[in-house]
Design an enzyme around this catalytic site. Structure first.
Site, PDB file in Angstrom:
ATOM      1  N   LYS A 284     -23.300 -51.284 -65.818  1.00 55.32           N
ATOM      2  CA  LYS A 284     -23.335 -52.592 -66.469  1.00 55.32           C
ATOM      3  C   LYS A 284     -22.125 -53.492 -66.218  1.00 55.32           C
ATOM      4  CE  LYS A 284     -27.164 -52.892 -68.767  1.00 55.32           C
ATOM      5  NZ  LYS A 284     -27.894 -54.037 -69.296  1.00 55.32           N
TER       6      LYS A 284
ATOM      7  N   ASP B  32     -27.230 -52.391 -76.648  1.00 54.30           N
ATOM      8  CA  ASP B  32     -27.661 -51.063 -77.090  1.00 54.30           C
ATOM      9  C   ASP B  32     -26.575 -50.043 -76.740  1.00 54.30           C
ATOM     10  OD1 ASP B  32     -30.215 -51.376 -78.314  1.00 54.30           O
ATOM     11  OD2 ASP B  32     -31.107 -51.736 -76.353  1.00 54.30           O
TER      12      ASP B  32
HETATM   13  C1  LIG Z   1     -28.319 -47.310 -68.590  1.00 57.17           C
HETATM   14  C2  LIG Z   1     -29.197 -48.488 -68.556  1.00 57.17           C
HETATM   15  N1  LIG Z   1     -30.190 -48.512 -67.674  1.00 57.17           N
HETATM   16  C3  LIG Z   1     -31.024 -49.561 -67.580  1.00 57.17           C
HETATM   17  C4  LIG Z   1     -30.878 -50.639 -68.439  1.00 57.17           C
HETATM   18  C5  LIG Z   1     -31.873 -51.744 -68.331  1.00 57.17           C
HETATM   19  O1  LIG Z   1     -31.322 -52.976 -68.043  1.00 57.17           O
HETATM   20  P1  LIG Z   1     -32.021 -54.280 -68.564  1.00 57.17           P
HETATM   21  O2  LIG Z   1     -31.828 -54.348 -70.032  1.00 57.17           O
HETATM   22  O3  LIG Z   1     -31.396 -55.373 -67.818  1.00 57.17           O
HETATM   23  O4  LIG Z   1     -33.472 -54.143 -68.247  1.00 57.17           O
HETATM   24  C6  LIG Z   1     -29.847 -50.646 -69.380  1.00 57.17           C
HETATM   25  C7  LIG Z   1     -29.656 -51.774 -70.291  1.00 57.17           C
HETATM   26  O5  LIG Z   1     -28.849 -51.769 -71.174  1.00 57.17           O
HETATM   27  C8  LIG Z   1     -28.975 -49.539 -69.442  1.00 57.17           C
HETATM   28  O6  LIG Z   1     -27.953 -49.487 -70.306  1.00 57.17           O
END
Ligand SMILES: Cc1ncc(COP(=O)(O)O)c(C=O)c1O
Length: 359
Positions: free
Chosen positions: A67, A105
């Site tokens: 992220k 989150d």
């Molecule tokens: C570990 C992880 N994978 C995938 C995602 C998915 O990203 P997005 O919310 O942009 O769909 C998140 C989002 O917080 C994440 O923390």
């Protein structure tokens, strides 16, 4: 709305923006290293495929998820760009920016808090009531204030926007753009482009399918842009308990769902980000709807292959396993010979990771 195992997208492929070129920006930041791309030949043979690749985001700029790529680029753009972190810190000061706010989150908020700390700014991070204590502690460990909202992700986004709106020295830095009014969500998608640019350089031959896990859809939008530009099919995977993108593709318009619950906590979104919606609508072929147990199984499978991956991190791999082995996904399987998935996080909730993986 009850969704089946697969939601196919009937919108024709069109109007997908080119991926952003953000690699040079990230490569110039201290601590940059391309994340590893693992080829898994034994698994590929077991699944009857020619190649399976997993890009492992369990360590990015010292954080256990991808992220920071989005947060750092988007914050830099918000500040008007800068040559390096010192330059960005000076710009923040000149603009009167002293504090960043966001919903999360877990992983995006930690990344924003980390970038804020690097720039000498404060951060206030709003989390839904279901956020795991370990994720909140990790955000607080970056020096941020963590505020729990007694509701879901969208309420946390609104709380962070209201906070920033009431304080001239604060700016909202959300990955989800709920109503299409902030450019920040688009900048986050741009920043994730680095991950896919790295993958392109690391792959020894092109893939034909990319499976992308879905929360608010910013991550997948970056993946879809890369995939469409390279003639790769993009397929989503999303928890049944928070399947707002599948529901939106099914309806043909963005749909907000009252979040139920999923153990894939970082995918627990209620609405698609407006910034990525058009890209997903015009470039994502289908979404595989996952049960929580499938991501747990994928965590164990990845652990056995030496890759540490949390519930949301393993969701792309779970989608790949479903795509290739579940009879109900057979219609999507054509020409899937070389597949790429992204393990987007490490064990960001160590207690649950230990319970699921057994170590
Ligand atoms: C570990 C992880 N994978 C995938 C995602 C998915 O990203 P997005 O919310 O942009 O769909 C998140 C989002 O917080 C994440 O923390």
């Amino acid at each position: 709305m009850t969704l089946g195992r697969i939601v196919t997208n009937s919108t024709a492929l069109a109007d997908v923006p080119a991926p952003a070129d953000t690699l040079a920006f990230h490569a110039a930041l201290p601590g940059y290293a391309a994340s590893p791309l693992h080829e898994l030949p034994t698994l590929a043979a077991e699944l009857g495929l020619d190649a399976v690749y997993v890009k492992d985001e369990s360590s990015r700029f010292g954080l256990p998820a991808f992220k920071f790529l989005g947060a750092s680029w988007a914050i830099a753009r918000m500040l008007g760009g800068g040559a390096d972190l010192d330059d960005l810190a000076r710009r923040a000061w000149t603009l009167g920016v002293r504090r960043l706010t966001t919903a999360t989150d877990g992983n995006h908020g930690r990344a924003v808090a980390h970038m804020a700390r690097l720039l000498g700014l404060e951060a206030t991070i709003y989390v839904p009531a279901t956020c795991a204590p370990a994720r909140m502690e990790a955000i607080a460990g970056e020096g941020a204030d963590v505020v729990t909202v007694a509701a879901g992700y969208d309420a946390a986004v609104r709380a962070s926007i209201a906070d920033a709106a009431a304080d001239p020295s604060a700016r909202a830095a959300n990955d989800a753009d709920l109503d299409g009014t902030s450019p920040f969500g688009e900048w986050v998608i741009e920043g994730y482009g680095t991950l896919f640019a790295e993958a392109a350089a690391q792959l020894d031959a092109p893939v034909d399918v990319l499976v992308l896990q879905l929360g608010v859809g910013a991550f997948a939008a970056a993946g879809v842009r890369w995939a469409v530009a390279g003639g790769v099919r993009a397929i989503g995977s999303e928890p049944r308990g928070a399947a707002c993108i599948a529901a939106s593709l099914h309806a043909g318009v963005p749909v907000t769902l009252a979040t139920s619950h999923t153990t894939m906590a970082c995918l627990d979104a209620e609405s698609p980000s407006a910034a990525g919606w058009s890209t997903l609508k015009h470039g994502m072929e289908a979404v595989i709807v996952l049960e929580d147990a499938e991501s747990d199984e994928a965590m164990r499978g990845l652990a056995a292959l030496g890759i540490e991956s949390g519930e949301s991190g393993a969701a792309g791999f779970a989608g790949l396993v479903a795509l290739i082995t579940d009879p109900s996904c057979a219609s999507l399987r054509r020409q899937a010979r070389r597949v790429l998935v992204i393990s987007t996080e490490g064990a960001t909730d160590p207690r649950r990771y230990a319970e699921v993986v057994g170590r």
